[in-house]
Structure formats: C-alpha cells, structure tokens
Scaffold this motif. Sequence first.
Motif, PDB file in Angstrom:
ATOM      1  N   ALA B 157     -29.108   8.996   1.824  1.00 25.06           N
ATOM      2  CA  ALA B 157     -29.282   7.625   1.912  1.00 25.06           C
ATOM      3  C   ALA B 157     -28.006   7.105   2.537  1.00 25.06           C
ATOM      4  CB  ALA B 157     -29.289   6.817   0.450  1.00 25.06           C
ATOM      5  N   PHE B 158     -26.842   7.711   2.133  1.00 29.03           N
ATOM      6  CA  PHE B 158     -25.358   7.422   2.622  1.00 29.03           C
ATOM      7  C   PHE B 158     -25.153   7.497   3.955  1.00 29.03           C
ATOM      8  CE2 PHE B 158     -21.292   8.995   3.828  1.00 29.03           C
ATOM      9  CZ  PHE B 158     -20.438   7.815   3.671  1.00 29.03           C
ATOM     10  N   GLY B 159     -25.725   8.843   4.305  1.00 28.56           N
ATOM     11  CA  GLY B 159     -25.619   9.404   5.975  1.00 28.56           C
ATOM     12  C   GLY B 159     -26.560   8.501   6.668  1.00 28.56           C
ATOM     13  N   THR B 160     -27.909   7.898   6.281  1.00 27.92           N
ATOM     14  CA  THR B 160     -28.617   7.198   6.951  1.00 27.92           C
ATOM     15  C   THR B 160     -27.966   5.969   7.419  1.00 27.92           C
ATOM     16  OG1 THR B 160     -30.424   8.469   5.819  1.00 27.92           O
ATOM     17  CG2 THR B 160     -30.991   6.243   6.950  1.00 27.92           C
ATOM     18  N   PHE B 161     -27.628   5.266   6.078  1.00 21.22           N
ATOM     19  CA  PHE B 161     -26.889   3.854   6.435  1.00 21.22           C
ATOM     20  C   PHE B 161     -25.811   3.848   7.389  1.00 21.22           C
ATOM     21  CE2 PHE B 161     -28.448   3.246   2.154  1.00 21.22           C
ATOM     22  CZ  PHE B 161     -29.404   2.259   2.263  1.00 21.22           C
ATOM     23  N   MET B 162     -25.070   5.060   7.357  1.00 19.73           N
ATOM     24  CA  MET B 162     -23.767   5.192   8.146  1.00 19.73           C
ATOM     25  C   MET B 162     -24.260   5.189   9.670  1.00 19.73           C
ATOM     26  SD  MET B 162     -20.974   7.861   7.356  1.00 19.73           S
ATOM     27  CE  MET B 162     -19.632   8.163   8.498  1.00 19.73           C
ATOM     28  N   LEU B 163     -25.268   6.149  10.038  1.00 18.65           N
ATOM     29  CA  LEU B 163     -25.733   6.027  11.111  1.00 18.65           C
ATOM     30  C   LEU B 163     -26.673   4.983  11.807  1.00 18.65           C
ATOM     31  CD1 LEU B 163     -26.651   9.893  11.112  1.00 18.65           C
ATOM     32  CD2 LEU B 163     -24.931   8.625  12.447  1.00 18.65           C
ATOM     33  N   LEU B 202     -19.810  12.467  14.048  1.00 18.16           N
ATOM     34  CA  LEU B 202     -18.686  13.570  13.517  1.00 18.16           C
ATOM     35  C   LEU B 202     -18.335  13.140  12.358  1.00 18.16           C
ATOM     36  CD1 LEU B 202     -16.949  14.142  17.168  1.00 18.16           C
ATOM     37  CD2 LEU B 202     -17.889  15.881  15.646  1.00 18.16           C
ATOM     38  N   THR B 203     -18.017  11.792  12.070  1.00 16.40           N
ATOM     39  CA  THR B 203     -17.581  11.491  10.738  1.00 16.40           C
ATOM     40  C   THR B 203     -18.490  11.845   9.575  1.00 16.40           C
ATOM     41  OG1 THR B 203     -16.513   9.554  12.055  1.00 16.40           O
ATOM     42  CG2 THR B 203     -16.652   9.484   9.399  1.00 16.40           C
ATOM     43  N   LEU B 204     -19.783  11.453  10.004  1.00 14.25           N
ATOM     44  CA  LEU B 204     -20.776  12.055   8.796  1.00 14.25           C
ATOM     45  C   LEU B 204     -20.556  13.727   8.729  1.00 14.25           C
ATOM     46  CD1 LEU B 204     -22.929  11.472   6.782  1.00 14.25           C
ATOM     47  CD2 LEU B 204     -24.583  11.592   8.702  1.00 14.25           C
ATOM     48  N   ALA B 205     -20.433  14.326   9.873  1.00 15.92           N
ATOM     49  CA  ALA B 205     -20.493  15.698   9.678  1.00 15.92           C
ATOM     50  C   ALA B 205     -19.149  16.161   8.998  1.00 15.92           C
ATOM     51  CB  ALA B 205     -20.356  16.288  11.104  1.00 15.92           C
ATOM     52  N   ALA B 206     -18.297  15.828   9.381  1.00 10.70           N
ATOM     53  CA  ALA B 206     -16.902  16.060   8.072  1.00 10.70           C
ATOM     54  C   ALA B 206     -17.119  15.719   6.925  1.00 10.70           C
ATOM     55  CB  ALA B 206     -15.648  15.158   8.960  1.00 10.70           C
ATOM     56  N   TYR B 207     -17.701  14.664   6.665  1.00  4.16           N
ATOM     57  CA  TYR B 207     -17.804  14.165   5.131  1.00  4.16           C
ATOM     58  C   TYR B 207     -19.035  15.007   4.865  1.00  4.16           C
ATOM     59  CZ  TYR B 207     -19.287  11.410   1.490  1.00  4.16           C
ATOM     60  OH  TYR B 207     -19.304  10.938   0.201  1.00  4.16           O
ATOM     61  N   SER B 208     -19.810  15.074   5.062  1.00  3.23           N
ATOM     62  CA  SER B 208     -20.887  16.244   4.780  1.00  3.23           C
ATOM     63  C   SER B 208     -20.644  17.617   4.367  1.00  3.23           C
ATOM     64  CB  SER B 208     -22.222  16.317   5.917  1.00  3.23           C
ATOM     65  OG  SER B 208     -23.116  17.043   5.428  1.00  3.23           O
ATOM     66  N   PHE B 209     -19.530  18.133   5.397  1.00  7.39           N
ATOM     67  CA  PHE B 209     -18.965  19.418   5.235  1.00  7.39           C
ATOM     68  C   PHE B 209     -18.223  19.384   3.959  1.00  7.39           C
ATOM     69  CE2 PHE B 209     -16.161  23.021   5.847  1.00  7.39           C
ATOM     70  CZ  PHE B 209     -17.177  23.865   6.310  1.00  7.39           C
ATOM     71  N   HIS B 270      -8.775  12.003  11.751  1.00  2.00           N
ATOM     72  CA  HIS B 270      -8.903  10.730  12.276  1.00  2.00           C
ATOM     73  C   HIS B 270     -10.238  10.399  12.166  1.00  2.00           C
ATOM     74  CE1 HIS B 270      -9.171  12.934  16.037  1.00  2.00           C
ATOM     75  NE2 HIS B 270     -10.135  11.950  16.359  1.00  2.00           N
ATOM     76  N   PHE B 271     -11.227  11.265  12.216  1.00  2.56           N
ATOM     77  CA  PHE B 271     -12.496  11.100  11.961  1.00  2.56           C
ATOM     78  C   PHE B 271     -12.719  10.483  10.479  1.00  2.56           C
ATOM     79  CE2 PHE B 271     -13.275  14.490  15.068  1.00  2.56           C
ATOM     80  CZ  PHE B 271     -13.662  13.576  16.179  1.00  2.56           C
ATOM     81  N   PHE B 272     -12.352  11.092   9.625  1.00  5.38           N
ATOM     82  CA  PHE B 272     -12.235  10.704   8.325  1.00  5.38           C
ATOM     83  C   PHE B 272     -11.802   9.153   7.976  1.00  5.38           C
ATOM     84  CE2 PHE B 272     -12.425  15.064   7.215  1.00  5.38           C
ATOM     85  CZ  PHE B 272     -13.487  15.008   6.152  1.00  5.38           C
ATOM     86  N   LYS B 273     -10.459   8.876   8.668  1.00  8.92           N
ATOM     87  CA  LYS B 273     -10.070   7.679   8.683  1.00  8.92           C
ATOM     88  C   LYS B 273     -11.064   6.694   9.089  1.00  8.92           C
ATOM     89  CE  LYS B 273      -5.270   8.748   9.148  1.00  8.92           C
ATOM     90  NZ  LYS B 273      -4.413   8.970  10.126  1.00  8.92           N
ATOM     91  N   SER B 274     -11.431   6.969  10.223  1.00 12.76           N
ATOM     92  CA  SER B 274     -12.379   5.728  10.896  1.00 12.76           C
ATOM     93  C   SER B 274     -13.711   5.864  10.152  1.00 12.76           C
ATOM     94  CB  SER B 274     -12.521   6.154  12.320  1.00 12.76           C
ATOM     95  OG  SER B 274     -13.292   7.235  12.269  1.00 12.76           O
ATOM     96  N   GLY B 275     -14.174   6.549   9.568  1.00 15.76           N
ATOM     97  CA  GLY B 275     -15.304   6.624   8.868  1.00 15.76           C
ATOM     98  C   GLY B 275     -15.167   5.809   7.536  1.00 15.76           C
ATOM     99  N   LEU B 276     -14.093   6.301   6.842  1.00 12.56           N
ATOM    100  CA  LEU B 276     -13.635   5.565   5.359  1.00 12.56           C
ATOM    101  C   LEU B 276     -13.555   4.228   5.544  1.00 12.56           C
ATOM    102  CD1 LEU B 276     -11.231   8.169   4.059  1.00 12.56           C
ATOM    103  CD2 LEU B 276     -13.669   7.618   3.389  1.00 12.56           C
ATOM    104  N   ASN B 277     -12.807   3.767   6.896  1.00  8.97           N
ATOM    105  CA  ASN B 277     -12.740   2.426   6.682  1.00  8.97           C
ATOM    106  C   ASN B 277     -13.785   1.413   7.074  1.00  8.97           C
ATOM    107  OD1 ASN B 277      -9.978   2.540   6.362  1.00  8.97           O
ATOM    108  ND2 ASN B 277      -9.370   3.063   8.252  1.00  8.97           N
ATOM    109  N   ASP B 278     -14.707   2.254   7.850  1.00 14.90           N
ATOM    110  CA  ASP B 278     -16.096   1.405   8.220  1.00 14.90           C
ATOM    111  C   ASP B 278     -16.525   1.427   6.786  1.00 14.90           C
ATOM    112  OD1 ASP B 278     -15.715   1.566  10.961  1.00 14.90           O
ATOM    113  OD2 ASP B 278     -17.167   3.054  11.475  1.00 14.90           O
TER     114      ASP B 278
END
Lengths: 314, 282
Positions: B157-163, B202-209, B270-278
Amino acid sequence: MLKSFEENQLNDSKVLTTEDAHGKSKRHSDTLYAILFLGPSLLLLSVFVFYPMLKTLYMSFFLTNNFGQTTVFVGLNNYISILKSGSFLSSLASTFVYVIGVMVLTIVMGLALAVFANQKLRGIQFFRTIFSSTMGVSVSVSAIFFLFVFNPTSGLLNQMAGLLHLPQLNWMTDPHLAMITVIVSTVWMNLGFTFLVLFGALQAVPQSLYDAANIEGASKPYQLFKITIPMISPSLFFVGIVTLIGAFKSFGLIDLMTAGGPNNATNLLVYRIYQDAFLNGNYSQASTESIILTIIIAIMTIIQFKVLEKRVNY
Amino acid sequence: MDIAKNTQVTSKSKINVSSILQYGGLIILALIVMGPFLFGLWTSFLPTNSIAKGSLSGSLTIDNYVAAIKTTPVLGYLFNSFVVSILRTIGEVFFCSLAAYAFVFLKFKGRNVIFYLFLATMMLPFEAEVIPNFMTVKSMNLLNTYSVMVIPFLTSAFGTFMLRQAFLQMPKDLKEESDIEGLSHFQYYWHVALPYSKITLLTLAAYSFLSSWNEYLWPTLTTFSDKYRTVQAGLRQMQSTETFNNWGMIMASAIIVVIPTLVILFIGQHFFKSGLNDGSVK
C-alpha cells in the motif's frame, strides 16, 4: 495524502458529468484495464494481508491445538485471561517503557544531529553523510555491534569504564540495564532515517527568520525553541509517530540481543507473539496478542493520518 | 583606528570560539554515530585470543575475514539477500505502479472502496499476521525457497500511495493529448507515466531494496538451510551456533555484510532524502 485523495474525488465527479459524452463503452474498457492493473496487487493483499488478519481475529476467539487448528469456541475468554495475566501485562508495560524511551531519545538525538548538520561549515557534507549512515546498517549487524559494545569483559563501555575507574556494569544480565541496552541500540539504528527527515525539514526553514532573530539578539537556544522546533513540527510529529510504530513492532534486535530476557525484562509484544506461537505452540494466545498489537498500531496510524492531514503547525 | 582594530580582533576570536564549538559538537556526534561501527571494525582485525582475554590491542590481522569467508556461508547469505531484495524491488515497483495507475487514470466502479481497502492495510502490522501467513506458505510448499521471501511482498500500500502521488502530479493535458493520439493505457503507462515519475520510482526502489534487505522476522521463520538464508537470518544462525569466543569472526562477517548496503546508501542518498521529505510533508 488524504487531501489529494479528496481532490481526486472532486475530479472524479467532474469526469462523471462529462462521461455521458464519451459514452459507456469507455467506462467498460476502463474496467477491464482496472482488473488487469489492480488485480495482481489486490490478489496479493487479499492472500497475505486481509485473509491472515481475519484468520487471526477468528483464531483469537477459539482454543487451538498444536497444529494451530481451532478446537473450542471461547468467545472473548482469550482476551479476558490475557488481560488478567500478570506476565502479559508486564510485557505490555515493558513495551511501553521501550517505545517511549526509543521515541524520546530518537527525536532528541535526531534533532541534535540535524541542527548541527544544518550549519554552513567547511566539510559539513562529510558529517551529513556520516549522520545518515546508520540507515544502511541492518538489524542483525547492529545487534552484533551492540552486543559487543555492551559485552561485560571486552565491550567498549566496560573498557572505557575501566580506564576511567568507573564501575563496570553487567549490561546484559541486569533487567533494567538490559532494557537500556536495547533502547540505545534501537535509537542508534533509527538515527539515520530520523536525521534525514529532520535535516530536510530544517533546510526548508527560511533563513530570514534566523537573520531577524539574530538582529534582535535572540540567543541560540531561544531560536531553537521559538523558531526551529515550531517550524519543523510536522516533521517532528512524522518522525515521532513512525518511530513509535516501528518500536511497537521491534523483533530482530530483541531476538538477537536479549531473547526477551533477563527475567522477561525485554519480552516485548512481538517477541512474545513469536514465542507463544512458534516456540510454545499456543496459537490462540498468540493470535489474541496479535489482535491487541493490531489495535495499538491501528490507533497510532489513524492518529498519524488525522494529524498529518491537518498538518501540525506553528 | 585603535578602536576599529580592537573590535575586529574580538569578532575574529569570537568566530574562532564558535567554530571550535561547532566542529567540537559535530565531531562528538559523529563519534557517537560511528562508534559502534568503528569499534566493530577494529575488533574484526584483532586476533581471537586477545579478544577472548578481553584485550582490545594486539597485532592486527585479516585472519578473521579469511576464516569468515572460508568457514562460514556469509558470502552465500549476501548472494541470497541480493537475489531476494532485487526480485522484491522489481516486483514492488512494477505492481505498485500498475495499481497506482489504476487509481489515478482509470474510472471504474468501486474505485474509492478499493482505495480505502488499500489505505486500511497500512494499519495492519505484518507482525500480527505471521501465524496464518506461515500456515499459508507452508500449505503452498514454499518454505525454504526464494519465493517465500519474495511473493508476499510483491506489492504494498505504501508504494502504491507514493506512486499515486507522483502520477497525480502529472499535467492533465498529457493524458488528453495521448488519448487524442490513440495511446492505450498500457502504452501511456509504459511510455509516459513511468518515465515521467522516474525519481519517485527510484526512491521507491531504494526504499524497497533496503526494507527487504532488513527483513528479519519472516526470513528467520521461513528458511532453514544456508542455501536460502538471507544475511539477517544467516547472521542470527552464525551468532547462535558459533561460540561466543569467536567474536572476531562474527564481527568480520558483520562488516562484510554491512559494506554493500552502506555503499548503496551513499550512492542513493538523495533519492532517500527527496522520498522521505515527500512522505513527511504530504
């Protein structure tokens, strides 16, 4: 998140009014696509999220045998006996001590890292990278590091205590100290994530606010409490609740460092569920505890959504 | 002129004092953050007998690393973790983006209800569902395979919301234009929506990995041979079977395991950073 969902709903109703023009066939083909696009996710969530949740709830109303099959319907008796059981209540109390300790220390330390990293200094990028690094350290590695930091004979802490002629403590065998040990280790693991979120928030605070405060001669601590903290309160709240939810679900660190001991002092909720189900074969009790965990997490999550929706603000 | 000189001197020394404080604070904090890691790194190079004696000095050696690689399956654990994490990452990005696409670009009956169902899953902790899930994968004969660690996590659900969030930010004209050009939903998804949301993907991919790499409870429960154990389950196995005397080798294994993720983290920072702040602002 919720806000944009509502926006989407508004768009939706607009689309519906124009849809007569497009005719019904478009909607039909959309439905076909929806099945294709959404089907896999829905199937997976049904099998691995919705079904197990309902099944856990169901099992919590029954007694079970060693294979996890339900035998006798007992209604709410599992809940009543668990809430009367001293060992469960003490587990719950340990869990609360742990999650509050973890949350408070994580926020304080994370904020300290973020504030110090948010300065214009030569080489500051190096420190920022270091501060975010614990995000790349997985739970079992952290546990091994900290088992050795707290090791009674060769551990870092007792070696340092020895040098300073301080008493060497039995970190892993004293119940209170063991709790501190797992809290400290968890906080350390959380630091990278917390730092990144809070640092990102700090960077968005307009510099003009600090300039104005400097002109008026406001002290640094005053600026911290009157400008920084209020300005980043949404992120502080976000980090706090995410940390809290994560701490309620802690398992790996407990399993590796203390296995719930000494004397059940660190037998936190999820570890207890694991023990009851997979070591003691008491599936109905484990299911009941799972439902209690779910209720706690659900409440936290709803608070998170509600508050972030309104945005905690200054 | 004297006065001017004086004030210059005091302001200069003031700057020095404050920058010493600033650097002092940064260094202390960096030591707290790095301490456990540096201590582990140091220990991993110490000979076994000096660790056993409780001494932290001795001639440094790479024996522990040689022993870890030769006598333990730590490299196999790393390989398994990579396989599982990469499969999960690809799956999660793919299935979440499909689901998100449906919620944003498709009109169908029950969309809001299904969306709320997705929302609800975020309240349900996986830890509370392990008993039935364990029984499910057992009845599917999936225990002790890669599949058991991949299949239950192919969507979230998390990834779906993010996208979904990313797709909602795409300009409306893009869809209208491509409708006029006759692009099908699959074409629009693949050629427009995915490339447009590259950063979020890419942010989701990094998070997921990383979260897959970190998964502890499930691999511990569902794998029981070194052939399939991931690093989390593997280090647990090593720690429980190796005698506590062999700290040097366990430490060396921990260091071997932590290096790849640290490298990935630094590259993907920086992908993490932008993703987390979103996540925190929206």
